[in-house]
Design a protein around this motif. Sequence first.
Motif, PDB file in Angstrom:
ATOM      1  N   TRP A 131       1.689   0.563  -7.089  1.00  0.00           N
ATOM      2  CA  TRP A 131       1.189   1.596  -6.173  1.00  0.00           C
ATOM      3  C   TRP A 131       0.564   0.968  -4.935  1.00  0.00           C
ATOM      4  O   TRP A 131       0.775   1.428  -3.809  1.00  0.00           O
ATOM      5  N   TYR A 132      -0.218  -0.103  -5.123  1.00  0.00           N
ATOM      6  CA  TYR A 132      -0.873  -0.751  -3.990  1.00  0.00           C
ATOM      7  C   TYR A 132       0.166  -1.354  -3.036  1.00  0.00           C
ATOM      8  O   TYR A 132       0.092  -1.155  -1.818  1.00  0.00           O
ATOM      9  N   GLU A 133       1.137  -2.059  -3.581  1.00  0.00           N
ATOM     10  CA  GLU A 133       2.152  -2.685  -2.726  1.00  0.00           C
ATOM     11  C   GLU A 133       3.035  -1.645  -2.054  1.00  0.00           C
ATOM     12  O   GLU A 133       3.486  -1.849  -0.920  1.00  0.00           O
ATOM     13  N   LEU A 134       3.262  -0.512  -2.710  1.00  0.00           N
ATOM     14  CA  LEU A 134       3.994   0.581  -2.068  1.00  0.00           C
ATOM     15  C   LEU A 134       3.190   1.110  -0.884  1.00  0.00           C
ATOM     16  O   LEU A 134       3.750   1.367   0.191  1.00  0.00           O
ATOM     17  N   ALA A 135       1.878   1.245  -1.058  1.00  0.00           N
ATOM     18  CA  ALA A 135       1.024   1.694   0.044  1.00  0.00           C
ATOM     19  C   ALA A 135       1.089   0.715   1.216  1.00  0.00           C
ATOM     20  O   ALA A 135       1.193   1.130   2.377  1.00  0.00           O
ATOM     21  N   ILE A 136       1.044  -0.570   0.917  1.00  0.00           N
ATOM     22  CA  ILE A 136       1.121  -1.579   1.980  1.00  0.00           C
ATOM     23  C   ILE A 136       2.466  -1.502   2.694  1.00  0.00           C
ATOM     24  O   ILE A 136       2.536  -1.563   3.929  1.00  0.00           O
ATOM     25  N   SER A 137       3.540  -1.338   1.944  1.00  0.00           N
ATOM     26  CA  SER A 137       4.864  -1.231   2.551  1.00  0.00           C
ATOM     27  C   SER A 137       4.937  -0.012   3.473  1.00  0.00           C
ATOM     28  O   SER A 137       5.436  -0.098   4.595  1.00  0.00           O
ATOM     29  N   LYS A 138       4.425   1.116   3.000  1.00  0.00           N
ATOM     30  CA  LYS A 138       4.427   2.335   3.823  1.00  0.00           C
ATOM     31  C   LYS A 138       3.593   2.123   5.084  1.00  0.00           C
ATOM     32  O   LYS A 138       3.982   2.535   6.185  1.00  0.00           O
ATOM     33  N   LEU A 139       2.446   1.468   4.928  1.00  0.00           N
ATOM     34  CA  LEU A 139       1.577   1.184   6.072  1.00  0.00           C
ATOM     35  C   LEU A 139       2.306   0.321   7.105  1.00  0.00           C
ATOM     36  O   LEU A 139       2.298   0.623   8.301  1.00  0.00           O
ATOM     37  N   LEU A 140       2.948  -0.740   6.649  1.00  0.00           N
ATOM     38  CA  LEU A 140       3.634  -1.654   7.561  1.00  0.00           C
ATOM     39  C   LEU A 140       4.812  -1.000   8.274  1.00  0.00           C
ATOM     40  O   LEU A 140       5.158  -1.373   9.384  1.00  0.00           O
ATOM     41  N   ARG A 141       5.390  -0.009   7.651  1.00  0.00           N
ATOM     42  CA  ARG A 141       6.501   0.685   8.304  1.00  0.00           C
ATOM     43  C   ARG A 141       5.997   1.838   9.167  1.00  0.00           C
ATOM     44  O   ARG A 141       6.777   2.516   9.818  1.00  0.00           O
ATOM     45  N   GLY A 142       4.665   2.050   9.177  1.00  0.00           N
ATOM     46  CA  GLY A 142       4.072   3.066  10.041  1.00  0.00           C
ATOM     47  C   GLY A 142       3.960   4.436   9.418  1.00  0.00           C
ATOM     48  O   GLY A 142       3.607   5.398  10.094  1.00  0.00           O
ATOM     49  N   ALA A 143       4.217   4.537   8.135  1.00  0.00           N
ATOM     50  CA  ALA A 143       4.129   5.823   7.424  1.00  0.00           C
ATOM     51  C   ALA A 143       2.741   5.950   6.795  1.00  0.00           C
ATOM     52  O   ALA A 143       2.565   5.821   5.591  1.00  0.00           O
ATOM     53  N   HIS A 144       1.748   6.191   7.642  1.00  0.00           N
ATOM     54  CA  HIS A 144       0.357   6.188   7.195  1.00  0.00           C
ATOM     55  C   HIS A 144       0.048   7.267   6.165  1.00  0.00           C
ATOM     56  O   HIS A 144      -0.695   7.022   5.216  1.00  0.00           O
TER      57      HIS A 144
END
Length: 155
Positions: free
Chosen positions: A79-92
Amino acid sequence: MKPEGSNYMFLDELIAARAAGNKAKMALLADAAMKDAEKENLLALVNMGIHLRDVEMFDHAEAVLAVVLAKDNTHPFAWYELAISKLLRGAHVEAVLSTERLLTAHPSDTRALTLSAKLHAVLGCHRRAQEMVERLSLLPVDARDILLLSDSAIL
């Protein structure tokens, strides 16, 4: 000693492909790993997701993490790494949703609380960001981190 299993075999090969700059091979290995995923070695898949994300292969990274979450929907690292991936792609907003799912299963996860506070603040949800900081203040974490968040200009 490294655990045995096909997930780790795929991870080792993916790391070698990354070192060689071979994104096509990384994609093939990720696809194969998702088909042959072992529930006992999900952390290896999470690590694959991190490697894929780090070379901006976000779709593959998130697909691998989705396989982990399909096998264990409370897996904190996935879940944490999915959040980071979404953040890096700009999907806040999607990143916030991932931290919320993580915090539902693991309410005292300091990484998720910290990330959630920052994301809520960036999105203008200052009251929710402050709630995260307050939850953090009740946990045994480094007080300097809480002070930095609570005094942050984004809150």
